[in-house]
Design a protein around this motif. Structure first.
Motif, PDB file in Angstrom:
ATOM      1  N   PHE A  27      68.728  41.544  12.502  1.00 52.37           N
ATOM      2  CA  PHE A  27      67.310  41.239  12.701  1.00 52.37           C
ATOM      3  C   PHE A  27      66.481  41.607  11.470  1.00 52.37           C
ATOM      4  CE2 PHE A  27      62.958  42.064  13.800  1.00 52.37           C
ATOM      5  CZ  PHE A  27      62.626  40.885  14.448  1.00 52.37           C
ATOM      6  N   VAL A  28      66.689  42.799  10.925  1.00 49.80           N
ATOM      7  CA  VAL A  28      65.873  43.179   9.763  1.00 49.80           C
ATOM      8  C   VAL A  28      66.180  42.281   8.568  1.00 49.80           C
ATOM      9  CG1 VAL A  28      65.564  45.562  10.538  1.00 49.80           C
ATOM     10  CG2 VAL A  28      67.463  45.009   9.001  1.00 49.80           C
ATOM     11  N   THR A  29      67.420  41.801   8.475  1.00 52.07           N
ATOM     12  CA  THR A  29      67.758  40.834   7.432  1.00 52.07           C
ATOM     13  C   THR A  29      66.983  39.542   7.641  1.00 52.07           C
ATOM     14  OG1 THR A  29      69.968  41.764   7.158  1.00 52.07           O
ATOM     15  CG2 THR A  29      69.632  39.519   6.368  1.00 52.07           C
ATOM     16  N   SER A  30      66.923  39.090   8.888  1.00 49.57           N
ATOM     17  CA  SER A  30      66.161  37.884   9.205  1.00 49.57           C
ATOM     18  C   SER A  30      64.672  38.078   8.916  1.00 49.57           C
ATOM     19  CB  SER A  30      66.366  37.524  10.682  1.00 49.57           C
ATOM     20  OG  SER A  30      65.584  36.418  11.065  1.00 49.57           O
ATOM     21  N   LEU A  31      64.196  39.290   9.131  1.00 47.86           N
ATOM     22  CA  LEU A  31      62.782  39.594   8.899  1.00 47.86           C
ATOM     23  C   LEU A  31      62.469  39.755   7.416  1.00 47.86           C
ATOM     24  CD1 LEU A  31      60.111  40.183  10.426  1.00 47.86           C
ATOM     25  CD2 LEU A  31      60.767  42.606  10.444  1.00 47.86           C
ATOM     26  N   GLY A  32      63.512  40.021   6.625  1.00 48.57           N
ATOM     27  CA  GLY A  32      63.319  40.187   5.187  1.00 48.57           C
ATOM     28  C   GLY A  32      62.912  41.576   4.777  1.00 48.57           C
ATOM     29  N   VAL A  33      63.301  42.580   5.596  1.00 48.30           N
ATOM     30  CA  VAL A  33      62.983  43.968   5.268  1.00 48.30           C
ATOM     31  C   VAL A  33      64.265  44.789   5.326  1.00 48.30           C
ATOM     32  CG1 VAL A  33      60.633  43.762   6.151  1.00 48.30           C
ATOM     33  CG2 VAL A  33      62.442  44.562   7.683  1.00 48.30           C
ATOM     34  N   ARG A  34      64.106  46.092   5.093  1.00 45.64           N
ATOM     35  CA  ARG A  34      65.241  47.009   5.089  1.00 45.64           C
ATOM     36  C   ARG A  34      65.159  47.916   6.314  1.00 45.64           C
ATOM     37  NH1 ARG A  34      66.087  52.007   2.545  1.00 45.64           N
ATOM     38  NH2 ARG A  34      63.910  52.008   1.878  1.00 45.64           N
ATOM     39  N   VAL A  37      60.739  51.996  12.153  1.00 45.19           N
ATOM     40  CA  VAL A  37      59.470  51.367  12.521  1.00 45.19           C
ATOM     41  C   VAL A  37      59.595  49.850  12.556  1.00 45.19           C
ATOM     42  CG1 VAL A  37      58.631  51.324  10.116  1.00 45.19           C
ATOM     43  CG2 VAL A  37      56.986  51.312  12.016  1.00 45.19           C
ATOM     44  N   GLU A  38      60.468  49.295  11.702  1.00 47.63           N
ATOM     45  CA  GLU A  38      60.633  47.846  11.647  1.00 47.63           C
ATOM     46  C   GLU A  38      61.285  47.275  12.912  1.00 47.63           C
ATOM     47  OE1 GLU A  38      64.139  49.970  10.431  1.00 47.63           O
ATOM     48  OE2 GLU A  38      62.091  50.042   9.614  1.00 47.63           O
ATOM     49  N   ILE A  45      70.189  39.165  20.571  1.00 43.91           N
ATOM     50  CA  ILE A  45      68.968  38.680  19.931  1.00 43.91           C
ATOM     51  C   ILE A  45      68.900  39.360  18.572  1.00 43.91           C
ATOM     52  CG2 ILE A  45      66.451  38.610  20.088  1.00 43.91           C
ATOM     53  CD1 ILE A  45      66.876  38.536  23.182  1.00 43.91           C
ATOM     54  N   GLU A  46      69.131  38.582  17.518  1.00 47.30           N
ATOM     55  CA  GLU A  46      69.361  39.165  16.198  1.00 47.30           C
ATOM     56  C   GLU A  46      68.561  38.505  15.075  1.00 47.30           C
ATOM     57  OE1 GLU A  46      73.562  40.613  15.630  1.00 47.30           O
ATOM     58  OE2 GLU A  46      73.983  38.819  16.807  1.00 47.30           O
ATOM     59  N   THR A  47      67.697  37.563  15.412  1.00 50.41           N
ATOM     60  CA  THR A  47      66.919  36.866  14.395  1.00 50.41           C
ATOM     61  C   THR A  47      65.468  36.769  14.841  1.00 50.41           C
ATOM     62  OG1 THR A  47      67.239  34.660  15.371  1.00 50.41           O
ATOM     63  CG2 THR A  47      68.937  35.430  13.818  1.00 50.41           C
ATOM     64  N   THR A  48      64.607  36.449  13.895  1.00 52.58           N
ATOM     65  CA  THR A  48      63.198  36.275  14.254  1.00 52.58           C
ATOM     66  C   THR A  48      63.031  35.099  15.210  1.00 52.58           C
ATOM     67  OG1 THR A  48      62.916  35.011  12.201  1.00 52.58           O
ATOM     68  CG2 THR A  48      62.299  37.337  12.145  1.00 52.58           C
ATOM     69  N   THR A  49      63.838  34.063  15.031  1.00 54.15           N
ATOM     70  CA  THR A  49      63.790  32.926  15.958  1.00 54.15           C
ATOM     71  C   THR A  49      64.202  33.357  17.355  1.00 54.15           C
ATOM     72  OG1 THR A  49      64.301  31.357  14.185  1.00 54.15           O
ATOM     73  CG2 THR A  49      64.683  30.615  16.439  1.00 54.15           C
ATOM     74  N   GLY A  50      65.296  34.105  17.447  1.00 54.14           N
ATOM     75  CA  GLY A  50      65.754  34.583  18.741  1.00 54.14           C
ATOM     76  C   GLY A  50      64.735  35.475  19.420  1.00 54.14           C
ATOM     77  N   LEU A  51      64.100  36.353  18.646  1.00 51.91           N
ATOM     78  CA  LEU A  51      63.111  37.249  19.243  1.00 51.91           C
ATOM     79  C   LEU A  51      61.922  36.468  19.785  1.00 51.91           C
ATOM     80  CD1 LEU A  51      62.490  40.265  19.744  1.00 51.91           C
ATOM     81  CD2 LEU A  51      61.068  40.184  17.696  1.00 51.91           C
ATOM     82  N   SER A  52      61.517  35.428  19.073  1.00 51.26           N
ATOM     83  CA  SER A  52      60.381  34.632  19.539  1.00 51.26           C
ATOM     84  C   SER A  52      60.705  33.890  20.833  1.00 51.26           C
ATOM     85  CB  SER A  52      59.954  33.633  18.454  1.00 51.26           C
ATOM     86  OG  SER A  52      60.920  32.602  18.294  1.00 51.26           O
TER      87      SER A  52
END
Length: 289
Positions: A151-158, A164-165, A122-129
């Protein structure tokens, strides 16, 4: 679970002595696009007679949306293979598609039906949802892993040192996996030199419900094995809880006191789980000798 880059012959050779529960021969992120064909051939050859010694032999194929996935499966599936790591699982349909591929290959190659298991990533925001539906998508599933960097790339953060992310994604994957009676596997830690940070981080992950770690370097494996195994203190507590509760049952009590704390059925179940877990650890260690 140790990642073994599929295009690095010395890493494949080194994996022979690593006491991981799963050896994951990687054809995905650790292999450059230009090296995919070479890596596929190397891994297909290596796993045919690789000394398992009680370990499970897995291959992480390329994602189903790539032109490589079917070729990867065609090359590596055989009686020597225990399972497939599926990257970037975004829904139950991805798991079902892989299940169909494996069912066909098992049938035409004379492999017992259902032998080859699956661990979705599970590596993307879609997958997590959709984590819950992913974890319930096939009886082939034995675990579920979180991919931190993707996942953080999919979320758009570092990705940060404190992580915490990933706190919410970690909790969600652990809960979804446990709800499906799967083993939750924590995200890789890229800094393989700072083992103090690694141990601190996976101790926290265990507190969130994870039962294992995806390691990218052999030095991480020993720490992961130790942290995710029940500690001597936990085992002493578990045995005391079981003994006290069984004595209480003989006296007709549904709950008992132990060291000033009330012990009832949920706590006893947790104690039994620890003892069962330790038995599995001992059996695995014996197989690796």
């Amino acid at each position: 679970m140790l990642s073994v880059p599929g295009v690095r012959e010395r890493f494949i050779e080194r994996a022979r002595a690593v006491p991981a529960d799963i050896l994951n021969f990687d054809l995905e992120d650790s292999v450059a696009e230009a090296e995919k064909v070479k890596a596929r051939a190397m891994v297909a050859e290596a796993i045919r007679d690789f000394p398992a010694k009680g370990r499970l032999i897995y291959v992480r194929i390329n994602g189903l949306s790539t032109p490589h996935a079917e070729l990867d499966l065609e090359a590596v599936v055989g009686p020597w293979l225990n399972g497939i790591n599926l990257p970037k699982a975004d829904g139950a349909d991805d798991i079902e598609q892989l299940d169909h591929y494996l069912t066909y290959l098992e049938k035409v190659r004379g492999i017992p039906p259902g032998q080859i298991t699956i661990i979705p990533w599970i590596e993307t925001t879609t997958g997590l949802s959709r984590a819950y539906e992913i974890c319930h998508a096939s009886p082939r599933l034995i675990g579920a892993a979180l991919g931190g960097e993707d996942f953080v790339t999919s979320l758009g953060v570092r990705r940060t040192r404190g992580g915490v992310e990933l706190e919410y994604p970690r909790a969600q994957v652990a809960i979804a996996a446990r709800a499906a009676d799967l083993v939750p596997i924590d995200a890789p830690e890229a800094d393989f030199r700072d083992l103090v940070h690694f141990e601190r981080d996976i101790t926290h992950a265990r507190g969130l419900g994870f039962k294992g770690k995806f390691c990218i370097h052999p030095t991480q494996v020993e720490i992961a094995n130790r942290v995710f195994a029940p500690s001597p203190e936990e085992l002493t507590w578990a045995r005391q809880v079981v003994d006290a509760y069984e004595e209480g049952e003989r006296q007709g009590h549904g709950a008992v006191a132990l060291d000033g704390q009330m012990i009832d059925r949920p706590i006893v179940l947790r104690a039994h789980e620890l003892l069962d877990w330790q038995q599995q650890v001992e059996e695995q260690e014996a197989a690796l000798r």
